[in-house]
Scaffold this active site. Structure first.
Site, mmCIF file in Angstrom:
data_model
loop_
_atom_site.group_PDB
_atom_site.id
_atom_site.type_symbol
_atom_site.label_atom_id
_atom_site.label_comp_id
_atom_site.label_asym_id
_atom_site.label_seq_id
_atom_site.Cartn_x
_atom_site.Cartn_y
_atom_site.Cartn_z
ATOM 1 N N SER A 187 0.796 -1.232 0.000
ATOM 2 C CA SER A 187 0.000 0.000 0.000
ATOM 3 C C SER A 187 0.826 1.279 0.000
ATOM 4 O O SER A 187 0.263 2.378 -0.048
ATOM 5 C CB SER A 187 -0.955 0.019 1.205
ATOM 6 O OG SER A 187 -2.076 -0.796 0.951
ATOM 7 N N LYS A 232 0.028 3.835 -2.588
ATOM 8 C CA LYS A 232 -0.971 4.892 -2.407
ATOM 9 C C LYS A 232 -0.343 6.265 -2.166
ATOM 10 O O LYS A 232 -0.995 7.289 -2.357
ATOM 11 C CB LYS A 232 -1.912 4.528 -1.260
ATOM 12 C CG LYS A 232 -2.765 3.287 -1.527
ATOM 13 C CD LYS A 232 -3.696 2.985 -0.369
ATOM 14 C CE LYS A 232 -4.622 1.807 -0.670
ATOM 15 N NZ LYS A 232 -3.951 0.504 -0.538
ATOM 16 N N SER A 256 -6.797 3.801 3.681
ATOM 17 C CA SER A 256 -6.013 2.976 2.758
ATOM 18 C C SER A 256 -6.916 2.156 1.831
ATOM 19 O O SER A 256 -6.651 0.992 1.523
ATOM 20 C CB SER A 256 -5.061 2.048 3.529
ATOM 21 O OG SER A 256 -4.059 1.527 2.692
ATOM 22 N N LYS A 299 2.807 6.411 5.713
ATOM 23 C CA LYS A 299 1.967 5.344 5.170
ATOM 24 C C LYS A 299 2.460 3.966 5.569
ATOM 25 O O LYS A 299 3.652 3.706 5.620
ATOM 26 C CB LYS A 299 1.941 5.450 3.640
ATOM 27 C CG LYS A 299 0.908 4.555 2.977
ATOM 28 C CD LYS A 299 -0.502 5.058 3.211
ATOM 29 C CE LYS A 299 -1.563 4.079 2.770
ATOM 30 N NZ LYS A 299 -1.706 2.917 3.674
#
EC number: 3.4.16.4
Length: 387
Positions: free
Chosen positions: A63, A66, A126, A229
């Site tokens: 992720s 992102k 997320s 993140k």
């Protein structure tokens, strides 16, 4: 004649001993052992890599992808091509049901959702579904958006990163490195501060569903963490990119491939504590500060002042500012006329004999041509000069 006699004092000797011991101990210890497959710690202000291991080793980004998706959202918002008030109709491709068992914003096909909500759904929750919805809103298709992601990666200097989707679920060919993620994190903080601000938000509620930010360091009172993140896939392990501030120093850490959420947070905190304790961001010289005066030929004056156009900011071990030395190398003969701000060479900074940074050397003022007689005399002097 005035003379003085210094008498031996046991107390002074003792003080000298402790001063010597203290000075000897003022060293920077090695980076602590970090339990991750790869890591990087970068000084945000200078881009200097303070510590790293396997920085250019390829990993699935999970992720962390992102971060690029939200970076592009931020750039498009600043350009005015999209706005937070835009409504996006959720396509079948972006439907939450397409991503079972993964992190979601829980948007439904055919529903109209504002960009402002989708943006938070990407950053805080997320949401893989939110990523596809925004990708289609910006580029028409997710494939088109992926092309944009890779174009930005090249522009930012992420030389070992390839994106193949907007959300980070495992996909063939999708890869990154700890160094590249640090580069992206720095760009996100620098270029899209409005997006960066959202990364410090601890929760997001959409459609009656409250979700919490997975970056547990946002709750850690011993550090001023304001992003960025988390990421996880079974293949890649647990990732975390963090950024935190202490005084004038902002650090970015990237840990890839740890064994659990707890470990990724603990190892990131270990790096941040080490970095803030033993390093600092220092303004070595101010913009416009005189570093040297140099002979200029054929001018209305004999010397011109040289310095740097911008603040010279470097990353140093704490307490080492006084040991920084500057020397400069000219890449041209200094002949009038010369305007202010002209690059004429390079400033090289050293710390304890080792090169640490280089910056352009510029003229701090303009010098006009001298009179005819002055130019003739300077021409004769120059022919006998080593310059």
């Amino acid at each position: 004649m005035i003379s003085s006699r210094i008498r031996f004092s046991p107390m002074l000797a003792l003080m000298a001993f402790f001063l010597t011991v203290f000075t000897a101990q003022a060293v920077t210890p090695p980076t602590p052992l970090v339990n991750a497959r790869a890591y990087v710690m970068m000084d945000y202000n200078t881009g200097h890599i303070i510590a790293s291991s396997n920085a250019d080793e390829s990993h699935g980004p999970a992720s962390l992808v992102k971060m690029m998706t939200s970076y592009i959202v931020g750039r498009e918002l600043e350009r005015g091509t999209i706005s937070l008030d835009d409504t996006v109709t959720v396509s079948r491709n972006a439907w939450a049901r397409n991503f079972p068992g993964s992190s979601l914003m829980f948007i439904e096909v055919g529903r109209e959702v504002q960009v402002e909500d989708l943006n938070r759904g990407i950053i805080i929750a997320s949401g893989n579904d939110a990523c596809v919805a925004m990708a289609e809103h910006i580029a028409g298709t997710e494939d088109g958006f992926v092309n944009l992601m890779n174009a930005y990666a090249r522009e930012l200097g992420m030389t070992n990163t390839t994106f193949s989707n907007s959300h980070g679920l495992t996909s063939e060919g999708q890869t990154t490195t700890a160094r590249d993620m640090a580069i992206l994190a720095r760009a996100l903080v620098r270029d899209v501060p409005g997006q960066h601000a959202l990364y410090s938000e601890r929760e997001f509620t959409y459609n009656g569903i409250r979700q919490y930010n997975r970056n547990s360091l946002l709750w850690d009172r011993s550090l001023n963490v304001d992003g960025l993140k988390t990421g996880y896939t079974q293949e890649s392990g647990y990732h975390l990119v963090t950024t935190a501030v202490d005084g004038d120093t902002r650090l970015i850490t990237v840990v890839l491939g740890t064994n659990s959420e707890t470990v990724r947070a603990a190892e990131s905190k270990k790096l941040l504590n080490y970095g803030f304790r033993y390093y600092e961001t220092v303004k070595a010289y101010a913009a416009g500060e005189k570093l040297a005066s140099q002979r200029i030929w054929g001018g209305s004056t004999d010397e011109i002042e040289l310095g740097t156009a911008n603040d010279v900011v470097v990353t140093l071990p704490r307490g080492q500012r006084q040991n920084v030395r500057a020397n400069f190398v000219l890449d041209q003969s200094l002949d009038a006329p010369l305007p202010a701000g002209e690059t004429v060479g390079t400033v090289n900074l050293t710390l304890n004999g080792e090169d640490i940074a280089s910056f352009p050397l510029v003229t701090l003022s303009s010098v006009e041509r001298g009179g005819f007689f002055k130019r003739i005399m300077d021409s004769i002097k120059k022919s006998f000069s080593d310059e």
